[in-house]
Design a protein around this motif. Structure first.
Motif, PDB file in Angstrom:
ATOM      1  N   PHE A  14      -4.531 -15.539  25.719  1.00 13.35           N
ATOM      2  CA  PHE A  14      -3.957 -14.418  26.458  1.00 13.35           C
ATOM      3  C   PHE A  14      -3.366 -14.885  27.786  1.00 13.35           C
ATOM      4  N   GLY A  35       4.854 -10.055  18.557  1.00 16.10           N
ATOM      5  CA  GLY A  35       3.427  -9.751  18.461  1.00 16.10           C
ATOM      6  C   GLY A  35       3.159  -8.603  17.522  1.00 16.10           C
ATOM      7  N   GLU A  36       1.918  -8.517  17.049  1.00 20.36           N
ATOM      8  CA  GLU A  36       1.498  -7.421  16.193  1.00 20.36           C
ATOM      9  C   GLU A  36       1.506  -6.113  16.982  1.00 20.36           C
ATOM     10  N   THR A  39      -0.380  -5.146  20.726  1.00 18.68           N
ATOM     11  CA  THR A  39      -0.744  -6.348  21.496  1.00 18.68           C
ATOM     12  C   THR A  39      -0.227  -6.311  22.931  1.00 18.68           C
ATOM     13  N   ASN A 148       7.705  -7.144  15.743  1.00 12.96           N
ATOM     14  CA  ASN A 148       6.537  -7.706  15.065  1.00 12.96           C
ATOM     15  C   ASN A 148       6.943  -8.426  13.786  1.00 12.96           C
ATOM     16  N   LEU A 175       2.553 -13.080  21.505  1.00 15.70           N
ATOM     17  CA  LEU A 175       1.292 -12.549  22.009  1.00 15.70           C
ATOM     18  C   LEU A 175       0.184 -12.725  20.976  1.00 15.70           C
ATOM     19  N   PRO A 177      -3.107 -11.911  18.778  1.00 18.43           N
ATOM     20  CA  PRO A 177      -3.822 -10.693  18.397  1.00 18.43           C
ATOM     21  C   PRO A 177      -5.186 -10.660  19.055  1.00 18.43           C
ATOM     22  N   LEU A 178      -5.771  -9.491  19.137  1.00 14.11           N
ATOM     23  CA  LEU A 178      -7.055  -9.337  19.824  1.00 14.11           C
ATOM     24  C   LEU A 178      -8.144 -10.167  19.162  1.00 14.11           C
ATOM     25  N   ARG A 181      -8.527 -13.500  20.721  1.00 15.57           N
ATOM     26  CA  ARG A 181      -8.796 -13.558  22.168  1.00 15.57           C
ATOM     27  C   ARG A 181     -10.301 -13.515  22.418  1.00 15.57           C
ATOM     28  N   ASN A 224      -5.234  -3.927  17.291  1.00 20.75           N
ATOM     29  CA  ASN A 224      -5.309  -4.663  18.553  1.00 20.75           C
ATOM     30  C   ASN A 224      -5.759  -3.801  19.728  1.00 20.75           C
TER      31      ASN A 224
END
Length: 344
Positions: A14, A35-36, A39, A148, A175, A177-178, A181, A224
């Motif tokens: 991140f 990014g998805e 995000t 995306n 970015l 994805p969560l 992270r 996310n």
């Protein structure tokens, strides 16, 4: 854009993405943000604008997927009076509105071929032509675009112009994805929960219980950060015991023992009906066991507690949800000392 949203996180992937956006902000070059969903692509676009020399200029946003194809070019480039049916007066497009600032094009991959061609000319020459006009208008606009989709793959399929992609990909910020992270779920969940608790007037934020924390950390978060925010705020708002840690999480807001079954289409036969039949509950992920009886007892209790929570501790609704008779459910609840938590 959501002015209450902030960059929150401490994980390496991140912070790397944020640092790349910060470095690119000072340059008058186009940037692609990949990014998805959920995000934070819009937040990156805003950061690129606010940290750039154009910060005092306009930041104009256009969601390319939100408009029908016939109107996208008129929105981007404007039109003259009478240019098409319904064009009763001249209108400036988003490029003219963003003159001296930044134009953020979200869902870039949904642009039609015609719009892509006109966009390429605007990026290359800094000129736009309103629909219905032959006069070129000079504009000074920085393009930030988001998607995306994997644009090189779309180029190979003929759905996106290679020359436009070449012009837009000076810098590409992808970015994470969560789920990639590490450690950020807890930080974000605490932030959203504290804000929701304050909005509800709680005297203090009591934190999450052990069970809720485990659920938050092990979930895959396909939506996310946007999904995390909804899940956390919903959990806090539904929690009535404000003096105790929040320990109940519902990921699917549509989950209900009375959820309507999908309607069958005409002509569907027995095969379709069989495919829609409810599937059995999967076994626990941890298959190591040194006491089968105790493990079965523990798992049964977990299933009962989860079903009771979904049915608001109503025994009859829980029996229906678990496909048990009322008496069978009562015996099971008595075995696990759960009767006192329920209502008839």
């Amino acid at each position: 854009m959501d002015r209450e949203a902030h960059f929150i996180g401490q994980s390496g992937p991140f912070l790397d993405a944020v640092e790349r956006a910060s470095r690119a902000a000072a340059l008058n070059r186009p940037v692609l943000v990949i990014g998805e969903r959920g995000t934070g692509k819009e937040l990156v676009a805003e950061r690129l604008h606010r940290l750039s020399p154009r910060w005092a200029g306009p930041l104009i946003t256009m969601n390319c997927a939100a408009l029908p194809e016939a109107l996208i070019e008129a929105e981007l480039f404007g039109h003259e009076t009478g240019a098409f049916t319904g064009a009763t007066k001249a209108r400036a497009g988003r490029f003219e509105e963003a003159d001296g600032g930044t134009l953020f094009l979200d869902e870039l991959a949904t642009l039609s071929q015609g719009a892509q061609e006109r966009l390429l000319r605007a990026v290359e020459y800094g000129e736009v032509n309103r629909i219905g006009s032959s006069r070129a208008i000079r504009v000074d606009v920085r393009i930030v675009a988001a998607t995306n989709e994997h644009l090189p793959a779309l180029v190979d399929k003929g759905r996106f112009r290679a020359d436009l992609l070449d012009r837009l990909c000076f810098e590409v910020i992808t970015l994470p994805p969560l789920r990639a992270r590490e450690g950020d779920v807890a930080v974000l969940a605490d932030h959203f929960a504290r804000r929701m608790a304050a909005e509800l007037g709680w005297p203090r934020w009591t934190g999450f219980g052990r069970h809720a924390t485990e659920q938050l950390e092990t979930y895959d978060w396909p939506g996310n950060v946007r999904e995390l925010r909804n899940v956390v705020e919903r959990a806090v708002y539904r929690w009535d015991e404000t003096d105790k840690p929040v320990d109940e999480i519902q990921f699917d807001p549509f989950s209900s023992p009375w959820r309507m079954a999908p309607l069958k289409q005409a002509g569907e036969g027995a095969d379709a009906s069989a495919s829609e039949a409810p599937q059995p509950t999967p076994p626990p992920a941890n298959v190591e066991c040194d006491d089968l009886r105790a493990a079965c007892h523990s798992y049964e209790r977990q299933l009962l507690e989860a079903a009771l929570a979904r049915c608001r501790f109503n025994q009859r609704a829980t029996a229906v949800a678990l496909k048990l008779t009322y008496d069978q459910l009562r015996h099971a609840l008595r075995r696990h000392d759960l009767l006192e938590k329920t209502a008839n």
